[in-house]
Design an enzyme around this catalytic site. Structure first.
Site, PDB file in Angstrom:
ATOM      1  N   VAL A  47       0.852  -1.189   0.000  1.00 60.47           N
ATOM      2  CA  VAL A  47       0.000   0.000   0.000  1.00 60.47           C
ATOM      3  C   VAL A  47       0.889   1.241   0.000  1.00 60.47           C
ATOM      4  CG1 VAL A  47      -1.645   1.336   1.388  1.00 60.47           C
ATOM      5  CG2 VAL A  47      -1.919  -1.146   1.198  1.00 60.47           C
ATOM      6  N   ALA A  96       4.700   4.036   2.718  1.00 62.60           N
ATOM      7  CA  ALA A  96       4.174   2.782   2.167  1.00 62.60           C
ATOM      8  C   ALA A  96       4.307   1.692   3.210  1.00 62.60           C
ATOM      9  CB  ALA A  96       4.955   2.389   0.917  1.00 62.60           C
ATOM     10  N   LYS A  97       3.701   0.577   2.967  1.00 61.17           N
ATOM     11  CA  LYS A  97       3.922  -0.608   3.801  1.00 61.17           C
ATOM     12  C   LYS A  97       3.491  -1.818   3.010  1.00 61.17           C
ATOM     13  CE  LYS A  97       5.453  -1.442   8.000  1.00 61.17           C
ATOM     14  NZ  LYS A  97       6.402  -0.629   8.773  1.00 61.17           N
ATOM     15  N   GLY A  98       4.063  -2.963   3.348  1.00 62.64           N
ATOM     16  CA  GLY A  98       3.669  -4.195   2.684  1.00 62.64           C
ATOM     17  C   GLY A  98       3.680  -5.335   3.663  1.00 62.64           C
TER      18      GLY A  98
END
Ligand code: NAD
Length: 431
Positions: free
Chosen positions: A75, A120-122
């Site tokens: 995201v 962001a992050k995943g």
């Protein structure tokens, strides 16, 4: 090869810790900060949402020959101030709302530290402890391939988070490099130094927490030598924080991990505890310490409580039972908004996550810059630059908090959101 049935690939169970939705918490914190700002109409609506969200479902051939499906996420919350930056989490409870929240917090964290990244992050919903090294590598390479439409040194740069480590970052770097045909170290940070990692990155988050705790103690007229510390989580962040605070002179009296906690009011030696942890796979059963639960650990009498594991650990259920003077949030989102209100009423000084644990992304920024230039700095240079940035940010947040009469969290968010808002208006809304 045997293909598993649908029951074997059911989504992982979501634990009760996750009943408070982190995305709702992140948006509530945002709304609280925005109340103090006069943003142009509509801008808050933009900043309150994510920019893009990718969900990938992909197969991995397990060691027994079966095929197992996994769900992964990446995201981007905001990219106005630069490429998006944020870790990759491997945990059974990973879900879209958690990743959205973590991505938003990354935007504010990068902005607060004034480093030129968006957020962001995943993550992948999986239990990395139940995967063999081979399975972990295959899962990582496939996930990296699936999200490679978003990932690049100029566009989106992942890093380690809960359940991931430098080896996993090396596989991501290698996978991306194989696809483009040449080595691209700057596509991911938190790599081993052998393949373009930075000196001091592995320790960056924990060391940053220690700089911030040191500054907080100074502000509250406390001294490290008379300070007791309890830490939840003994992974990358928790263990380095324990070691660096111990070196500063603090007494570490309680530590925990996913399997439970230990307590010794006379103090624990973090280096010896690390040796035990490496051998036993947990802090529990450490000789000379009492065994306690994670819930008991959070309620130990101490000066500084450092959650360094997961979200939603300090909730409205237990906030009135905490017996610390300071909460230093090494984890992301460990305190729910309702618990925040209780801690404020009780006069507990909370150093918010986007400030307290920002050492990780700050040294990740240094790593990215070094990779792009192929010119590497010494650990002493890294630590000195990190210290300066962390302390400057702490002072700015404290000033804003006192000036406006708001919590440190709201003050940190006000500074961070204002910068992103101003950058957005300076760039203009496209087209
Ligand atoms: P890690 O996987 O290295 O360690 C996590 C630790 O938490 C382990 O000791 C694990 O046993 C423990 N844990 C997991 N579930 C638990 C539970 N239910 N109760 C108690 N302990 C539990 O992860 P990490 O990299 O140290 O990250 C920890 C936190 O710090 C996360 O919130 C992460 O988002 C945040 N953080 C990490 C970095 C980084 O650079 N790694 C940077 C900023 C913030």
């Amino acid at each position: 090869m045997n293909v598993q049935t649908s029951t074997a690939v059911a989504p992982p169970q979501v634990s009760e810790d996750h009943l408070v939705n982190p995305w709702e918490s992140a948006q509530r914190q945002f709304d609280e900060a925005v109340r103090h700002l006069s943003l142009p109409p509509g801008l808050a609506d933009m900043l309150r949402e994510t920019k893009r969200e990718l969900i990938v479902k992909f197969p991995v051939v397990m060691d027994d020959g079966s095929i197992k499906m996994f769900t992964g996420y990446r995201v981007h919350h905001n990219a106005v101030r630069g490429p998006t930056k944020g870790g990759i989490r491997y945990d059974v409870n990973v879900n879209l709302d958690e990743i959205r929240a973590l991505a938003m917090w990354m935007t504010w964290k990068c902005s607060l530290m004034n480093i030129p990244f968006g957020g962001a992050k995943g993550g992948v919903a999986c239990d990395p402890r139940k995967l063999s090294m081979r399975e972990l590598e295959k899962l990582t390479r496939r996930y990296a391939t699936e999200i490679s439409v978003l990932m690049s040194p100029q566009g989106d740069i992942p890093a380690p988070d809960l359940g991931t480590n430098p080896q996993i970052m090396a596989w991501i770097m290698d996978t991306y490099s194989m696809h483009v045909g040449y080595s691209v170290p700057a596509v991911v940070t938190g790599k081993p130094t052998l393949v373009g990692g930075s000196a001091g990155r592995r320790e960056g988050t924990g060391r940053g927490v220690t700089y911030i705790v040191e500054e907080t103690l100074r502000h509250l007229n406390m001294v490290p030598e008379e300070t007791t510390v309890v830490i939840q989580g003994f992974g990358n962040v928790g263990s380095v924080t324990a070691r660096t605070l111990h070196e500063l002179g603090c007494r570490i009296i309680g530590v925990s991990d996913i399997r439970g906690g230990i307590y010794n009011p006379h103090g624990l030696d973090p280096m010896d505890l690390m040796r035990h942890h490496n051998e036993a796979g947990s802090v529990i059963h450490y000789p000379g310490a009492d065994t306690i639960t994670n819930e008991e650990l959070l309620q130990l009498p101490c000066d500084v409580l450092i959650p360094a594991a997961l979200e939603n650990q300090i909730t409205e259920e237990n906030a009135d039972r905490l017996r610390c003077k300071i909460v230093a949030e090494a984890a992301n989102g460990p305190t729910t908004p309702d618990a925040d209100v209780i801690l404020a009423e009780r006069g507990i000084f909370v150093v918010p996550d986007i400030l307290c644990n920002a050492g990780g992304v700050t040294v990740s920024y240094f790593e990215w810059v070094q990779d792009l230039q192929s010119f590497f700095w010494t650990e002493a240079e890294i630590n000195e630059r990190l210290r300066r940035i962390m302390i400057d940010a702490f002072k700015q947040v404290l000033y804003e908090s006192e000036r406006r009469g708001v919590s440190m969290r709201t003050a940190a968010q006000i500074i961070a959101i204002s910068r992103v808002a101003e950058a957005t208006m300076t760039r203009g809304i496209y087209p």
